[in-house]
Design an enzyme around this catalytic site. Structure first.
Site, PDB file in Angstrom:
ATOM      1  N   GLU A 168      -8.355  88.281  24.063  1.00 53.38           N
ATOM      2  CA  GLU A 168      -9.177  89.482  24.248  1.00 53.38           C
ATOM      3  C   GLU A 168     -10.662  89.102  24.321  1.00 53.38           C
ATOM      4  O   GLU A 168     -11.322  89.067  23.299  1.00 53.38           O
ATOM      5  CB  GLU A 168      -8.911  90.471  23.121  1.00 53.38           C
ATOM      6  N   TRP A 384       1.627  99.720  20.025  1.00 50.81           N
ATOM      7  CA  TRP A 384       0.804  99.099  18.989  1.00 50.81           C
ATOM      8  C   TRP A 384       0.533 100.181  17.950  1.00 50.81           C
ATOM      9  O   TRP A 384      -0.183 101.114  18.214  1.00 50.81           O
ATOM     10  CB  TRP A 384      -0.520  98.565  19.542  1.00 50.81           C
TER      11      TRP A 384
END
EC number: 3.2.1.14
Length: 484
Positions: A168, A384
């Site tokens: 990320e 998530w």
């Protein structure tokens, strides 16, 4: 005819009867032994393993995980040891059995013995890992090659089925412009290594247009990844300094911050729909405001935290539903039909004059998003994360889950109250087939390979069940005729 000749004449028929009976028994055993969701779409479940350290009813252990509700589970996270160009455990006591550890890796992969449908991957990266070390790794041919071999060995040593890349993000957060091209090289080299061992290769992909444009050569990485897990959340949060929706399904045409825009944009850039897995958040984003607590109101500082997750600006669905279930809490909630989001707010604090606000996905939000994913012919959805669903079943179930489905007159009866969002995903996936009433197309394999361990080995599980049932019926009809 003598008794002996009659018996000898019946012997072949008897053996045939026994053979058919054995076949029927095996077919029924296959039906009874089936595990996992009763549809052929992908449901990828991330488990944030640090959830085991949360207090009281927020603590989540592997024993809480229900493998029948997911097709794939991703153990998050492992880290990168850049000095060795190697994957490493970030919590050896929790992950490994060495030094009297708890053996989380082994517990998670061990679920495959009783749930053979389940694919278990290990994720490397995450937000806290940052980007700089990954940028260094992929830029160096020697380091990249060493990592590819080591991670392949590590994955197989601990009996995982694959690796999930959660960098990320390439080019962002101290990354370099060359990351975009080098990430393609990493996925290509991992693909070549993993093909030798039948391993899955997936990646978590940022959903904002800026990240997509700068970080990913979408068409190229799609050639090497089995699935792209699109993180369709965190479009807004307290960092915006105003109240916004965490994961709006749609937004005005000129606003790229929505689930629909992200998915449509990736498809436009060449991502095959059969490799796209759309992310769903089992959490909300929180805000504190001195205004009235409406959308776009100016917010103050970081958002408030919950009693279990204890993270600024973040509230798990289990924390949200417990708060709203308290009839004396003073909280109210409002559904937004344009975005399929819920905005809930507290009464004004008499001391600070602040109102707490949380925007989140309810069961209705999840159902609508699943319907959208199915309409786009996507591989499925990912979540998530499962540890912030109401995994203990403490909250009352929503009554408006399928309010926006045209062909659903009543919500399906459930045998359990736990995992309401995850159960909604599986229900909505099956209901969407009837809702959309459109036949599934065959995937276009002219440019992209069949996903390893995915479409090819999960081809229409529902049809398999029907075939088994027809096979059993045919066997018993034949048995009946022979017995006459």
């Amino acid at each position: 005819m003598t008794l002996r000749s009659r018996l000898s004449g019946e012997a072949p028929q008897l053996w045939l009867l026994l053979l058919l009976a054995s076949t029927a028994s095996s077919l029924w055993a296959s039906v009874a032994a089936r595990t996992g969701p009763l549809h052929d779409k992908v449901v990828v479940c991330y488990v944030s393993t640090w959830a085991v350290y949360r207090p009281e009813q927020g603590a989540y252990a592997i024993e809480n995980f229900d493998p029948n509700l997911c097709t794939h589970v991703v153990y998050a996270f492992a880290g990168l040891d850049i000095t060795q160009a190697a994957i490493k455990s970030l919590d050896p006591w929790q992950d490994l059995k060495e030094e009297y550890g708890k053996g989380g890796y082994e517990k998670m992969t061990g679920l495959k013995r009783s749930h053979p449908h389940l694919k278990v991957s290990l994720a490397i990266g995450g937000w806290n890992e940052g980007s700089a070390n990954y940028s260094t790794l992929v830029a160096n041919n020697l380091l990249r090659g060493r990592f590819v071999k080591q991670v392949s060995s590590f994955i197989r040593k601990y009996n995982f089925d694959g690796l999930d890349l959660d960098w990320e993000y390439p080019t962002q957060r101290k990354g370099k412009p060359a990351d975009r091209e080098n990430f393609v090289l990493l996925t290509k080299e991992l693909r070549e290594e993993f093909d030798e061992h039948g391993l899955l290769l997936t990646s978590a992909i940022g959903a904002s247009k800026k990240v997509i444009d700068e970080a990913y050569d979408v068409r190229q990485i799609s050639r090497y990844l089995d699935y792209l897990h699109i993180m369709c959340y965190d479009y807004h949060g307290s960092w915006d300094r105003r109240v916004g929706y965490n994961a709006p399904l749609t937004a005005p045409a000129d606003d790229p911050l929505s689930v629909k825009f992200s998915i449509d944009y990736l498809l436009k850039l060449g991502a095959p729909p059969e490799k796209l897995v759309m992310g769903l958040p089992f959490y909300g984003r929180t805000f504190k405001t001195l205004a009235s607590g409406f959308l776009n109101d100016v917010s103050e500082g970081v958002g408030f935290k919950g009693p279990y997750t204890r993270e600024d600006g973040f509230l798990g669905y289990n924390e949200i539903c417990q708060t709203l279930s308290n009839q004396t809490s003073g909280w109210t909630r409002e559904w937004d039909p344009q975005t399929s989001q819920v905005l809930a707010k507290s009464e004004r604090n008499v001391f600070t004059q602040e109102i707490n606000v949380v925007t989140y996905d309810s069961s209705r939000s999840i159902a609508n998003k699943v319907l959208f994913a199915m309409s786009k012919r996507l591989a499925g959805v990912m979540v998530w994360s499962v540890d912030t669903d109401d995994f203990l079943g403490n909250c009352k179930l929503d009554e408006d889950t399928y309010e926006d489905f045209q062909k659903v007159t009543a919500a399906p009866k459930r045998s359990s109250q736990n995992y309401p969002l995850l159960r909604t995903i599986n229900e909505a996936t099956m209901l969407a087939v009837d809702e959309l009433a459109v036949p599934e197309p065959q995937p276009d394999d002219s440019e992209n390979e069949i996903p390893h361990g995915s479409i090819a080995d999960r081809k229409n599980a529902g049809a398999s069940m029907v075939s088994l049932g027809l096979g059993v019926t045919a066997v018993f009809m034949l048995l009946h005729r022979l017995a006459q």
